[in-house]
Design a protein around this motif. Structure first.
Motif, PDB file in Angstrom:
ATOM      1  N   LYS A   1      -7.052   4.533   5.990  1.00 42.21           N
ATOM      2  CA  LYS A   1      -6.680   5.951   5.899  1.00 42.21           C
ATOM      3  C   LYS A   1      -5.365   6.087   5.145  1.00 42.21           C
ATOM      4  O   LYS A   1      -4.631   5.111   4.945  1.00 42.21           O
ATOM      5  N   THR A   2      -5.066   7.299   4.733  1.00 39.89           N
ATOM      6  CA  THR A   2      -3.788   7.595   4.073  1.00 39.89           C
ATOM      7  C   THR A   2      -2.955   8.468   5.005  1.00 39.89           C
ATOM      8  O   THR A   2      -3.395   9.535   5.432  1.00 39.89           O
ATOM      9  N   LYS A   3      -1.760   7.976   5.342  1.00 39.70           N
ATOM     10  CA  LYS A   3      -0.883   8.683   6.254  1.00 39.70           C
ATOM     11  C   LYS A   3       0.502   8.800   5.625  1.00 39.70           C
ATOM     12  O   LYS A   3       1.100   7.797   5.233  1.00 39.70           O
ATOM     13  N   HIS A   4       0.983  10.050   5.509  1.00 40.10           N
ATOM     14  CA  HIS A   4       2.272  10.322   4.854  1.00 40.10           C
ATOM     15  C   HIS A   4       2.308   9.696   3.455  1.00 40.10           C
ATOM     16  O   HIS A   4       3.276   9.057   3.056  1.00 40.10           O
ATOM     17  N   GLU A   5       1.206   9.891   2.718  1.00 37.67           N
ATOM     18  CA  GLU A   5       1.061   9.413   1.347  1.00 37.67           C
ATOM     19  C   GLU A   5       1.155   7.886   1.250  1.00 37.67           C
ATOM     20  O   GLU A   5       1.506   7.335   0.203  1.00 37.67           O
TER      21      GLU A   5
ATOM     22  N   ASP B   1      -1.061   4.246   2.127  1.00 37.11           N
ATOM     23  CA  ASP B   1      -2.330   3.649   2.528  1.00 37.11           C
ATOM     24  C   ASP B   1      -2.098   2.679   3.679  1.00 37.11           C
ATOM     25  O   ASP B   1      -1.191   1.835   3.627  1.00 37.11           O
TER      26      ASP B   1
ATOM     27  N   ALA C   1      -5.511   1.237  10.209  1.00 36.93           N
ATOM     28  CA  ALA C   1      -5.115   1.519  11.584  1.00 36.93           C
ATOM     29  C   ALA C   1      -6.230   1.141  12.548  1.00 36.93           C
ATOM     30  O   ALA C   1      -7.414   1.336  12.263  1.00 36.93           O
TER      31      ALA C   1
ATOM     32  N   LYS D   1      -3.629   2.488  18.767  1.00 40.00           N
ATOM     33  CA  LYS D   1      -3.094   3.348  17.714  1.00 40.00           C
ATOM     34  C   LYS D   1      -1.810   2.813  17.081  1.00 40.00           C
ATOM     35  O   LYS D   1      -1.470   3.170  15.954  1.00 40.00           O
TER      36      LYS D   1
ATOM     37  N   VAL E   1      -0.999  -1.167  13.321  1.00 37.25           N
ATOM     38  CA  VAL E   1      -1.153  -0.648  11.964  1.00 37.25           C
ATOM     39  C   VAL E   1      -0.763  -1.724  10.952  1.00 37.25           C
ATOM     40  O   VAL E   1       0.203  -2.476  11.149  1.00 37.25           O
TER      41      VAL E   1
ATOM     42  N   LYS F   1       0.205  -2.115   6.899  1.00 38.37           N
ATOM     43  CA  LYS F   1       0.578  -1.397   5.684  1.00 38.37           C
ATOM     44  C   LYS F   1       1.392  -2.331   4.792  1.00 38.37           C
ATOM     45  O   LYS F   1       1.669  -3.479   5.161  1.00 38.37           O
TER      46      LYS F   1
END
Length: 233
Positions: free
Chosen positions: A124-128, A130, A133, A138, A141, A143
């Motif tokens: 997914k993309t979170k706060h721009e 990649d 997760a 939760k 993660v 990144k």
């Protein structure tokens, strides 16, 4: 981390006669040429070396057009030799929906493709940014910049490239894994328990179907032995 080992080796370094003025310096240069290259003889990538003993007096001259001379020495070598199913650690440098790219020990590249990432992780993309997760946890993660632990699938010795996997439960973000080691151990125990229960169910089913299971064989052997003892008495 798996894949690292110290190997004691007795080597003979062959030097050109022009190097006889400073043998020690010439040997250090020869050993340095081995660094970060895969050696079939040593079965690993040489990362560092430490000379234990050097005997110039026992140097032997080789006959030929140019009389090279060999100097025997004893050396400790730090080797990197990843094998399938070993656990390695590295830093994520690139991430996309198709793959995760990692650098191991600052020099070896590794890639984990989408098919080798377990279903627990969702791209997914979170706060721009990649990320991968976990659906189960939760805070687990992955990144860019994350240190991860992954399993080795194969190792290309020529280009020092590793193909990895995040399929095992005990792989993923090292930071998260270390904080939740008890949870991972519990998950592994449950998996082994389910596997054991499955084998027991198979044995019972074989007995119902009229097949001779290992359990049946052991019981029949025990009864036969007991009957034989009774007949002899």
């Amino acid at each position: 981390m798996d894949g690292l080992k110290v190997s004691k080796a007795n080597l003979t370094v062959y030097l050109h006669p022009s190097k006889s003025i400073d043998v020690s310096e010439a040997i250090l240069r020869e050993l340095s040429s081995l660094l970060f290259t895969f050696s079939e003889v040593l079965d690993g990538v040489v990362l560092a070396y430490d000379i234990n003993s050097l005997n110039n007096k026992n140097a032997k001259i080789l006959s030929g057009v140019i009389p090279y001379f060999g100097v025997p020495l004893s050396v400790d070598l730090l080797l990197f030799s990843p094998k399938p199913h070993m656990l390695l650690e590295g830093k994520v440098v690139k991430l996309s929906q198709e793959s995760i790219h990692v650098v191991v020990l600052g020099f070896s590249s590794a890639v984990i493709t989408e098919k080798d990432i377990r279903e627990e992780f969702v791209y997914k993309t979170k706060h721009e940014q990649d990320i991968y997760a976990s659906k189960s946890h939760k805070r687990h993660v992955i990144k860019v910049g994350t240190m991860i632990r992954f399993s080795v699938k194969s190792f290309d010795e020529e280009i020092l490239h590793i193909y990895g996997s995040l399929m095992p439960d005990h792989t993923g973000s090292i930071h998260w894994l270390e904080k939740h080691s008890d949870l991972i151990s519990h998950t592994d125990r449950n998996a082994k328990k389910r596997e054991s229960e499955g084998e027991l169910t198979t044995l019972k089913q074989d007995s119902i179907d009229g097949k001779l299971s290992p359990l049946d064989t052991a019981q029949k052997m025990k009864k036969s032995k007991k009957q034989k003892i009774q007949e002899e008495s």
